[in-house]
Design a protein around this motif. Structure first.
Motif, PDB file in Angstrom:
ATOM      1  N   TRP A   1      10.409   6.017   3.404  1.00  0.00           N
ATOM      2  CA  TRP A   1      11.138   4.982   2.673  1.00  0.00           C
ATOM      3  C   TRP A   1      12.627   5.318   2.707  1.00  0.00           C
ATOM      4  CZ3 TRP A   1       9.956   0.348   0.599  1.00  0.00           C
ATOM      5  CH2 TRP A   1       8.609   0.021   0.469  1.00  0.00           C
TER       6      TRP A   1
ATOM      7  N   ARG B   1      10.648   0.300   4.317  1.00  0.00           N
ATOM      8  CA  ARG B   1       9.899   1.360   4.984  1.00  0.00           C
ATOM      9  C   ARG B   1      10.407   1.461   6.433  1.00  0.00           C
ATOM     10  NH1 ARG B   1       5.121   3.646   3.510  1.00  0.00           N
ATOM     11  NH2 ARG B   1       4.758   1.986   1.977  1.00  0.00           N
ATOM     12  N   CYS B   2      10.688   2.697   6.900  1.00  0.00           N
ATOM     13  CA  CYS B   2      11.222   2.920   8.236  1.00  0.00           C
ATOM     14  C   CYS B   2      10.306   3.905   8.985  1.00  0.00           C
ATOM     15  CB  CYS B   2      12.653   3.470   8.164  1.00  0.00           C
ATOM     16  SG  CYS B   2      13.798   2.403   7.231  1.00  0.00           S
TER      17      CYS B   2
ATOM     18  N   GLN C   1       6.249   7.570   8.957  1.00  0.00           N
ATOM     19  CA  GLN C   1       6.982   6.571   8.184  1.00  0.00           C
ATOM     20  C   GLN C   1       7.657   7.229   6.976  1.00  0.00           C
ATOM     21  OE1 GLN C   1       4.467   3.291   7.123  1.00  0.00           O
ATOM     22  NE2 GLN C   1       3.810   2.904   9.243  1.00  0.00           N
TER      23      GLN C   1
ATOM     24  N   GLN D   1       6.096   4.805  -7.677  1.00  0.00           N
ATOM     25  CA  GLN D   1       4.726   4.293  -7.621  1.00  0.00           C
ATOM     26  C   GLN D   1       3.832   5.008  -8.619  1.00  0.00           C
ATOM     27  OE1 GLN D   1       3.741   4.840  -3.506  1.00  0.00           O
ATOM     28  NE2 GLN D   1       4.998   3.110  -2.799  1.00  0.00           N
TER      29      GLN D   1
ATOM     30  N   ASP E   1      17.109   8.827   2.765  1.00  0.00           N
ATOM     31  CA  ASP E   1      15.660   8.966   2.611  1.00  0.00           C
ATOM     32  C   ASP E   1      15.309   8.980   1.121  1.00  0.00           C
ATOM     33  OD1 ASP E   1      12.995   9.598   2.609  1.00  0.00           O
ATOM     34  OD2 ASP E   1      13.157  11.227   4.068  1.00  0.00           O
TER      35      ASP E   1
ATOM     36  N   PRO F   1      14.556  -1.795   9.665  1.00  0.00           N
ATOM     37  CA  PRO F   1      13.320  -1.472   8.944  1.00  0.00           C
ATOM     38  C   PRO F   1      12.105  -1.584   9.874  1.00  0.00           C
ATOM     39  CG  PRO F   1      14.616  -3.111   7.752  1.00  0.00           C
ATOM     40  CD  PRO F   1      15.152  -3.038   9.143  1.00  0.00           C
TER      41      PRO F   1
ATOM     42  N   LYS G   1      10.424   6.881  -4.103  1.00  0.00           N
ATOM     43  CA  LYS G   1       9.463   5.777  -4.101  1.00  0.00           C
ATOM     44  C   LYS G   1       8.089   6.249  -4.554  1.00  0.00           C
ATOM     45  CE  LYS G   1       9.904   2.118  -2.965  1.00  0.00           C
ATOM     46  NZ  LYS G   1      10.277   0.893  -3.699  1.00  0.00           N
ATOM     47  N   GLU G   2       7.695   7.459  -4.125  1.00  0.00           N
ATOM     48  CA  GLU G   2       6.391   7.969  -4.561  1.00  0.00           C
ATOM     49  C   GLU G   2       6.384   8.189  -6.065  1.00  0.00           C
ATOM     50  OE1 GLU G   2       5.914  11.447  -2.211  1.00  0.00           O
ATOM     51  OE2 GLU G   2       5.206  10.361  -0.416  1.00  0.00           O
TER      52      GLU G   2
ATOM     53  N   GLU H   1      16.091  -1.586   0.247  1.00  0.00           N
ATOM     54  CA  GLU H   1      15.017  -0.601   0.345  1.00  0.00           C
ATOM     55  C   GLU H   1      13.937  -1.122   1.302  1.00  0.00           C
ATOM     56  OE1 GLU H   1      13.511   0.556  -3.428  1.00  0.00           O
ATOM     57  OE2 GLU H   1      15.447   1.249  -4.192  1.00  0.00           O
TER      58      GLU H   1
ATOM     59  N   THR I   1      11.934   8.608   0.096  1.00  0.00           N
ATOM     60  CA  THR I   1      10.466   8.650   0.068  1.00  0.00           C
ATOM     61  C   THR I   1       9.959   9.270  -1.222  1.00  0.00           C
ATOM     62  OG1 THR I   1      10.459   8.868   2.482  1.00  0.00           O
ATOM     63  CG2 THR I   1       8.439   9.460   1.310  1.00  0.00           C
TER      64      THR I   1
END
Length: 966
Positions: A511, A501-502, A509, A543, A534, A476, A539-540, A499, A536
């Protein structure tokens, strides 16, 4: 009676027979026959061939007959063949007698052999004919130590000393708890030795075969670790010990000084053998996979046999031998019929197995029938078990060989499959959309698939491996997450669903969710392999959903749920640290005028502009929320009441000076504000809201656009002057039936959903005025009158409907609201069922509405009530659905029939894509769960058409029908 004499004489055989010798022999035979009865055994000079005399037999109760009395009775008793004496389990004392006539002038010694080593007590008496006292007596039996036997032999062998030219009578007394099987035979000592050697060789050969098979299967178990071979080894070993006990060899060679154990050992080993055989059957036929119920049955059989083996050590030997015989007869049957059943399904191992059990079943049935006296004693019954077990062992040897062959073929097939799977895995590895990687102990990349290289921004895996020495700073990315990841990997050996962030090679970057495991190599540092995906976008979305769960979609302010959460934390800090906070509860004045004259779109725009205005006057630590409709709340943390009043006046002035312009119209609004201090003495957030609501309404009652700061004095005045008046009026209206029922029709958007549907509403009548629900329901809930109000509505409507059969016939469904207090009322269910019965109202025509907030606040009670009533046919709807973001999770717990989507999502569905998505989502989830969907606040035809396209079932609102008196 046919007279028969058994004459044994050995003459030297002449080279040529002559007539004279034949005549002499015949004359001598006839002469002797005149003096000898059929029961006499005559002994001549020369070798004495083995013979089995006819013996007299007498059965008496144990200990009831003295020797001389029994001897007299035996003279007239019937005779039986000594080689076939078999009376089964009698529990009696048995006497036998026969005569020996020594016609030789020399003294002779003969051996009397009893072919059953399991006789408890034996007494032999040798009388000279005419004498009343025995010449000698010999006692023996398996209740005595082996060394006390007259002749050292596994069976009972008695020496008979015969004087020349003397007649004797042999008397035997035998009692046994086992089967009375007493095959007798007379032998010349040298012949008996030869016969004994042959019998010992045969028994040794049998036990040797069994021993070899047991050792072979034990070795197979040690190499293959297949418990079936261990069970078969145990069965063979137990049978060998049981057979050794049955033929007397065990007592002779293994425990000659322990008659007690010898008495119990046979039942013990038999049941131990049957238990192992049952487990072997279960394993060999793969019953847990093929016939689970039958597999459990064989476990029970094995447990029963083991219990019998344990009981054999303590219980009566006679009883346990009988029980063991029953087990011998029954247990192989189960295996035999199971093999036949599997044979029908072409199960290959069942072929040899069934053949083996055919031998075993036949042998066990013959053995048991012989032991209980149903079959005569002969070579078949005497050696049935040996023949059966040898046949079974040979058949099972073929079966085991066939099984090993099958396992070899299966291994070869498995290797072929493994090779094919490896090729498939390589194809999957190369073409997978999931990134796969391998790192060494220091974090350097050892290998990866194309998807992993593309995920990190490389063109191919070779480029990534050559250019990237260490990935630990990228996967990570954050140090805390990296430390937690490797700590979990070291502690547990694997990490699933981590999980983090990478970072890609170009610094961007993303997730990712990581799965990894640590591989330990012998003598090496090991490595880490895993996969990464992946997430990302996911995750968005999370959020975004999290934001929507905490904020009002119209204004972007906090919603009520998040505001209550922060308010509760502030209250906790007040109690722990003695901090003072303040709550501002604000309700816009004249907002309804904007809505009524310009529509909800104008009202929504006004709310958005007011929200922007409020934000400008807040500190960073303060929380602003839209609590519902035109109500707002502000949590002022670490703020005294004076500062809170100052902020409130500033906000009120801003709102008063604000002008909302819409086309050619200009609106001015005001705001009524209630202020409540939050201290360590504040009991709960419910009390805070109640006091703030009271203060705000007091500001409205005082002329609107005012500020009221709650304190003990003003709170008392407000409660006496406003709410108590409403409460008193409401209580009187319930008693005097001054409440008025209204209805609002519910429209169907699908032709198949026909029938009249409407919702029952209640109004309070005060003189010529009709008060809307908002004027009295809050007070009714606050002062616990709402339960009486709900009951009045149900009773009044049921009475009205009962008096109008035509209305009842046309009615498809009526909706009636229930409060949270009514739901928590333990007596409400009985009242409701009684009302249905009293007015003869069909249960399926009534649907009770429960608001989402009230259902969540008392989820356990609500679920119990709904389940109980739905089981009887009553329907339920979840009202204002979607007002809380946790709606979906609670929906699974509430077994309702329909959902009513909160109007805040419906009225802007034409202009707000978020509202449209929410309505679509709620409708799809509801239909998947088999629920109807009702949309509220429908105010124009365009909204109806949009809802119809979303597959909504029903609509309700002013466009469909305005509430009217019932």
């Amino acid at each position: 009676m046919i007279q028969r004499s058994i004459i044994f004489q050995i003459f030297p055989k002449p080279r040529f027979a002559n007539t004279l010798s034949a005549v002499v022999a015949m004359a001598l035979f006839c002469l002797i026959s005149l003096h000898a009865s059929a029961d006499d055994v005559i002994v001549y000079a020369g070798e004495f061939p083995p013979t089995t005399p006819q013996v007299h037999h007498l059965a008496t109760e144990v200990g009831s007959s003295p020797l001389e009395q029994a001897r007299q009775a035996l003279r007239t008793a019937p005779t039986v063949s000594a080689s076939q004496i078999n009376f089964g389990f009698t529990g009696k004392e048995h006497w036998f007698a026969f005569k020996l006539l020594n016609r030789s002038s020399d003294s002779r010694e003969l051996f009397l052999s009893l072919g059953n080593p399991l006789l408890d007590n034996i007494e032999l008496f040798l009388f000279r004919i005419g004498e009343t006292q025995p010449e000698y007596a010999i006692s023996s039996g398996d209740q005595r130590p082996f060394h006390e036997r007259p002749i050292n032999h596994p069976h009972f062998v008695f020496p008979l000393q015969l004087a020349g030219d003397t007649d004797y009578e042999v008397v035997l007394k035998i009692d046994a708890t086992s089967s009375i099987q007493v095959p007798m035979s007379l032998w010349e000592p040298s012949q008996f030795t030869a016969y004994n050697h042959k019998e010992a060789s045969l028994s040794g050969a049998l036990l040797g075969i069994i021993g070899i098979m047991a050792a072979y299967n034990l070795m197979l178990f040690l190499f293959l670790r297949d418990k079936g071979y261990l069970y078969f080894t145990a069965a063979l070993a137990s049978y060998a010990l049981a057979e050794a006990t049955l033929c007397g060899m065990a007592y002779a060679y293994f425990w000659p000084d322990n008659p007690v154990w010898n008495d119990k050992s046979l039942a013990f080993f038999i049941n131990l053998c049957l238990a192992a055989l049952a487990l072997f059957t279960r394993s060999f036929l793969s019953l847990p996979e093929r016939l689970p119920a039958m597999a459990q049955g064989f476990v029970h059989i094995a447990a029963w046999c083991l219990l019998c083996a344990a009981l054999a050590l303590f219980a009566s030997s006679a009883a346990m031998l009988k029980l063991s015989l029953l087990n011998i007869a029954v247990t192989p049957m189960f295996g035999y019929f199971t093999g036949l059943y599997l044979l029908r399904s072409n199960f290959r191992p069942a072929r040899y197995f069934t053949l083996a059990y055919t031998f075993l079943v036949f042998a066990s049935l013959v053995f048991c029938a012989g032991k209980i006296g149903l079959l005569p004693l002969n070579g078949l019954t005497g050696h049935a078990t040996q023949f059966g077990v040898v046949g079974m062992v040979l058949a099972l040897s073929l079966a085991l060989a066939d099984r090993l062959k099958g396992e070899k073929s299966a291994r070869e097939f498995a290797q072929l499959q493994a090779t094919e799977n490896l090729e498939k895995y390589r194809t999957i590895y190369e073409n997978s959309l999931e990134g796969m990687f391998r790192l060494d102990a220091k974090g350097a990349l050892m290998a990866c698939n194309p998807a992993f290289a593309q995920l990190l921004g490389a063109r191919n895996e070779k480029e990534l491996v050559s250019n990237t020495r260490d990935l630990t700073g990228m996967i990570p990315l954050q140090e805390d997450a990296r430390r937690l990841f490797f700590l979990s990997l070291k502690q547990y050996g694997h990490v699933f669903g981590f999980e983090a962030r990478c970072q890609r090679l170009d610094g961007k970057q993303f997730w990712a969710i990581i799965f990894a495991r640590q591989i330990i190599t012998p003598g090496g540092p090991g490595f880490v392999e895993g996969s990464i995906v992946d997430i990302t976008e996911k995750k968005e979305n999370e959020q975004q959903l999290h934001y929507l769960a905490r904020h009002d979609p119209l204004t972007g302010l906090l919603n009520r749920t998040e505001f209550e959460y922060r308010l509760n934390n502030a209250l906790v800090r007040s109690r722990e640290q003695g901090l003072h906070h303040a709550l501002l509860f604000m309700d816009l004045d004249q907002f309804k005028i904007v809505n009524d004259t310009s529509g909800h779109a104008a009202g929504d725009e006004l709310l958005r502009q007011i929200a922007v205005m409020f934000r400008q006057h807040l500190r960073e630590r303060d929380s602003l929320a839209r609590l519902g409709g035109d109500e707002f709340g502000i949590l002022l943390e670490r703020c005294g009441i004076e500062k809170a009043s100052e902020i409130a006046h500033r906000l009120r002035n801003e709102v008063s000076e604000f002008r909302f312009a819409l086309k050619e119209k200009v609106f001015s609004v005001g705001v009524s504000i209630g202020i409540v201090p939050i201290t360590a003495a504040t009991p709960s957030i419910e009390e805070i809201f109640s006091l703030a609501d009271t203060a705000c309404y007091a500001a409205k009652d005082a002329g609107r656009n005012r500020i009221i700061v709650h304190n003990e004095k003003t709170g008392e005045i407000i409660r006496r002057q406003s709410e108590m008046q409403v409460v008193t009026a409401l209580q009187e209206a319930i008693k005097q039936n001054q409440l008025v029922l209204y209805k609002q029709n519910i429209g169907a958007l699908k032709p198949e959903l026909c029938g009249e549907r409407y919702e029952i509403l209640v109004r309070l009548k005060q003189g010529a005025d009709i008060l809307p629900p908002g004027a009295f329901l809050p007070a009714a809930e606050r002062y616990n009158i709402i339960r009486s109000l709900d009951r009045w509505v149900i009773d009044a409507y049921f009475k009205w409907l009962h008096a109008r059969p035509g209305q009842l016939e046309r009615l498809s469904q009526v909706n009636i609201n229930l409060s949270s207090q009514t739901i928590n009322d333990s007596e409400f269910a009985d009242f409701l069922l009684s009302a249905f019965s009293k007015y003869s109202i069909p249960l399926d025509k009534v649907c009770f509405e429960i608001t989402e907030s009230s259902a969540i606040s008392s989820l356990v009670e609500t679920t119990a009530l709904v389940q109980n009533m739905r089981a009887k046919g009553i329907k339920f709807a979840l009202d204002d659905f979607g007002s809380g973001f946790s709606s979906y999770s609670y929906l699974k717990s509430l077994p309702v029939n329909s959902l009513k989507i909160d109007g805040s999502f419906v009225r802007d569905i034409l202009s707000d894509p978020v509202d449209l998505a929410m309505v679509r989502s709620i409708t799809e989830v509801a239909h998947i769960m088999g629920l109807n969907v009702v949309a509220e606040f429908v105010e124009n035809e365009e909204t109806v058409e949009r809802l119809k396209s979303l597959d909504v079932d029903f609509v309700q609102g002013y466009h469909i029908h305005k509430p009217m008196p019932l």
